[in-house]
Scaffold this motif. Structure first.
Motif, PDB file in Angstrom:
ATOM      1  N   PHE A 121      35.751   2.444-100.234  1.00  0.00           N
ATOM      2  CA  PHE A 121      36.195   3.811-100.547  1.00  0.00           C
ATOM      3  C   PHE A 121      35.939   4.133-102.014  1.00  0.00           C
ATOM      4  CE2 PHE A 121      39.253   6.932-101.968  1.00  0.00           C
ATOM      5  CZ  PHE A 121      39.316   7.854-100.932  1.00  0.00           C
ATOM      6  N   ALA A 122      36.293   3.214-102.912  1.00  0.00           N
ATOM      7  CA  ALA A 122      36.098   3.438-104.342  1.00  0.00           C
ATOM      8  C   ALA A 122      34.615   3.563-104.682  1.00  0.00           C
ATOM      9  CB  ALA A 122      36.726   2.292-105.139  1.00  0.00           C
ATOM     10  N   ALA A 123      33.777   2.749-104.051  1.00  0.00           N
ATOM     11  CA  ALA A 123      32.333   2.806-104.307  1.00  0.00           C
ATOM     12  C   ALA A 123      31.755   4.139-103.858  1.00  0.00           C
ATOM     13  CB  ALA A 123      31.626   1.650-103.594  1.00  0.00           C
ATOM     14  N   LEU A 124      32.164   4.621-102.684  1.00  0.00           N
ATOM     15  CA  LEU A 124      31.689   5.912-102.193  1.00  0.00           C
ATOM     16  C   LEU A 124      32.169   7.057-103.088  1.00  0.00           C
ATOM     17  CD1 LEU A 124      31.981   5.879 -98.290  1.00  0.00           C
ATOM     18  CD2 LEU A 124      29.907   6.113 -99.658  1.00  0.00           C
ATOM     19  N   ALA A 125      33.422   6.970-103.531  1.00  0.00           N
ATOM     20  CA  ALA A 125      33.964   8.020-104.396  1.00  0.00           C
ATOM     21  C   ALA A 125      33.192   8.084-105.713  1.00  0.00           C
ATOM     22  CB  ALA A 125      35.446   7.757-104.662  1.00  0.00           C
ATOM     23  N   PHE A 126      32.886   6.932-106.294  1.00  0.00           N
ATOM     24  CA  PHE A 126      32.133   6.925-107.550  1.00  0.00           C
ATOM     25  C   PHE A 126      30.712   7.440-107.332  1.00  0.00           C
ATOM     26  CE2 PHE A 126      29.172   4.883-110.502  1.00  0.00           C
ATOM     27  CZ  PHE A 126      29.666   5.365-111.705  1.00  0.00           C
ATOM     28  N   ALA A 127      30.077   7.038-106.222  1.00  0.00           N
ATOM     29  CA  ALA A 127      28.723   7.513-105.935  1.00  0.00           C
ATOM     30  C   ALA A 127      28.703   9.032-105.786  1.00  0.00           C
ATOM     31  CB  ALA A 127      28.194   6.842-104.669  1.00  0.00           C
ATOM     32  N   THR A 128      29.743   9.585-105.185  1.00  0.00           N
ATOM     33  CA  THR A 128      29.845  11.036-105.041  1.00  0.00           C
ATOM     34  C   THR A 128      29.963  11.709-106.403  1.00  0.00           C
ATOM     35  OG1 THR A 128      30.991  10.745-102.943  1.00  0.00           O
ATOM     36  CG2 THR A 128      31.160  12.899-103.980  1.00  0.00           C
ATOM     37  N   PHE A 129      30.860  11.177-107.228  1.00  0.00           N
ATOM     38  CA  PHE A 129      31.047  11.728-108.575  1.00  0.00           C
ATOM     39  C   PHE A 129      29.752  11.650-109.376  1.00  0.00           C
ATOM     40  CE2 PHE A 129      31.958  10.688-113.056  1.00  0.00           C
ATOM     41  CZ  PHE A 129      32.532  11.890-113.448  1.00  0.00           C
ATOM     42  N   MET A 130      29.066  10.529-109.302  1.00  0.00           N
ATOM     43  CA  MET A 130      27.831  10.348-110.059  1.00  0.00           C
ATOM     44  C   MET A 130      26.752  11.325-109.603  1.00  0.00           C
ATOM     45  SD  MET A 130      25.557   6.893-110.523  1.00  0.00           S
ATOM     46  CE  MET A 130      23.944   6.969-111.345  1.00  0.00           C
ATOM     47  N   SER A 131      26.612  11.507-108.293  1.00  0.00           N
ATOM     48  CA  SER A 131      25.582  12.415-107.784  1.00  0.00           C
ATOM     49  C   SER A 131      25.856  13.849-108.209  1.00  0.00           C
ATOM     50  CB  SER A 131      25.492  12.321-106.260  1.00  0.00           C
ATOM     51  OG  SER A 131      26.685  12.782-105.648  1.00  0.00           O
ATOM     52  N   LEU A 132      27.119  14.262-108.195  1.00  0.00           N
ATOM     53  CA  LEU A 132      27.463  15.619-108.608  1.00  0.00           C
ATOM     54  C   LEU A 132      27.169  15.828-110.094  1.00  0.00           C
ATOM     55  CD1 LEU A 132      30.843  16.147-106.710  1.00  0.00           C
ATOM     56  CD2 LEU A 132      28.648  17.230-106.207  1.00  0.00           C
ATOM     57  N   VAL A 133      27.522  14.834-110.916  1.00  0.00           N
ATOM     58  CA  VAL A 133      27.271  14.944-112.354  1.00  0.00           C
ATOM     59  C   VAL A 133      25.777  15.003-112.642  1.00  0.00           C
ATOM     60  CG1 VAL A 133      27.451  13.742-114.573  1.00  0.00           C
ATOM     61  CG2 VAL A 133      29.432  13.850-113.049  1.00  0.00           C
ATOM     62  N   VAL A 134      25.010  14.123-111.991  1.00  0.00           N
ATOM     63  CA  VAL A 134      23.563  14.064-112.231  1.00  0.00           C
ATOM     64  C   VAL A 134      22.888  15.372-111.827  1.00  0.00           C
ATOM     65  CG1 VAL A 134      21.412  12.955-111.492  1.00  0.00           C
ATOM     66  CG2 VAL A 134      23.401  11.558-112.097  1.00  0.00           C
ATOM     67  N   LEU A 135      23.287  15.925-110.693  1.00  0.00           N
ATOM     68  CA  LEU A 135      22.664  17.170-110.235  1.00  0.00           C
ATOM     69  C   LEU A 135      23.026  18.362-111.119  1.00  0.00           C
ATOM     70  CD1 LEU A 135      23.022  16.893-106.340  1.00  0.00           C
ATOM     71  CD2 LEU A 135      20.939  16.683-107.701  1.00  0.00           C
ATOM     72  N   LYS A 136      24.213  18.343-111.725  1.00  0.00           N
ATOM     73  CA  LYS A 136      24.653  19.473-112.545  1.00  0.00           C
ATOM     74  C   LYS A 136      24.112  19.416-113.973  1.00  0.00           C
ATOM     75  CE  LYS A 136      27.191  21.688-109.552  1.00  0.00           C
ATOM     76  NZ  LYS A 136      26.814  23.049-109.092  1.00  0.00           N
TER      77      LYS A 136
END
Length: 241
Positions: free
Chosen positions: A87-102
């Motif tokens: 769960f923590a790994a997926l949550a971080f991957a989500t946060f990272m993808s949103l930051v990178v795209l923005k």
């Protein structure tokens, strides 16, 4: 040894392969959800005709096999810790993808930015669906397997690996595609893919049963562990074994 002291001894044990299984579980989970889940594949089968399914179905069921192995060998409590690590790994991957795209893109990378958005543009929905479905499905899978192990007194491993997957994948597939793709795909496609996904995932479990047997038997011998959840607190909201 009393039940409480046995539980305490189990929680304090150090295992040779537990961390490796955890890493493999999280790796499969991340790759199948962030790479495979965004693509709908289609194959034509004899008699049935065209079948549409999420490409991640080829690999995601492996995480359920790991879940079966973890609960069967190490117990529900240690599998619960792995679920929260995923769960923590997926949550971080989500946060990272949103930051990178923005982040502002360099002019010479503008075309590449569009490709990234095409692939990961709905990552937040995929990840949200994955997080909810993964937690609910994984805890269902682990709970059912742990209880079936007690009911069968440790016999008929195939019955609980398959039975727990039938329950866990039903929860997972029912939640994931509705959350991730409702309003993006036509509703009939969401339902069609979810049903196909469920059938393919559970079929994977049946096909992989001989491999599950080998892995479970190896780990039980190597770790000298075959845990029964007779005095386990099955709440999912804790990290302690």
């Amino acid at each position: 040894m009393t039940m409480s002291s046995a539980t305490s001894a189990h929680s304090g044990r150090v295992y040779r392969y537990y961390d490796l299984v955890m890493v493999a579980f999280v790796t499969v989970l991340l790759c199948s959800n962030l790479i495979g889940a965004a693509k709908a594949a289609q194959v034509t089968l004899p008699v049935i005709g065209p079948v549409t399914f999420g490409a991640g179905v080829l690999f995601f069921p492996i995480s359920y096999i790991f879940g079966d192995v973890l609960t069967e060998v190490y117990g529900y409590g240690r599998d619960r810790r792995v679920v929260w690590a995923g769960f923590a790994a997926l949550a971080f991957a989500t946060f990272m993808s949103l930051v990178v795209l923005k982040m502002p893109v360099a002019p010479f990378m503008s075309d590449y930015q569009k490709s990234l958005e095409d692939v990961f543009g709905n990552t937040w929905r995929i990840a949200l669906g994955s997080l909810i479905a993964f937690c609910c499905g994984s805890f269902t899978n682990s709970y059912v397997l742990a209880k079936m192990k007690l009911w069968t007194n440790g016999r008929w491993l195939w019955s609980r690996t398959i039975g727990s997957t039938l329950a866990g994948e039903l929860v997972d597939s029912s939640l994931f595609y509705v959350i991730a793709f409702h309003g993006i795909w036509p509703l009939e496609k969401v339902i069609q893919v979810a049903i196909a996904q469920y059938i393919l995932k559970t079929t994977w479990e049946v096909v992989m049963t001989p491999v599950t047997y080998k892995v479970v038997n190896f780990l039980k011998r190597a770790e000298r562990e075959d845990y029964y959840d007779r005095n386990t607190d099955f709440t999912p909201f804790r990290l302690r074994v």
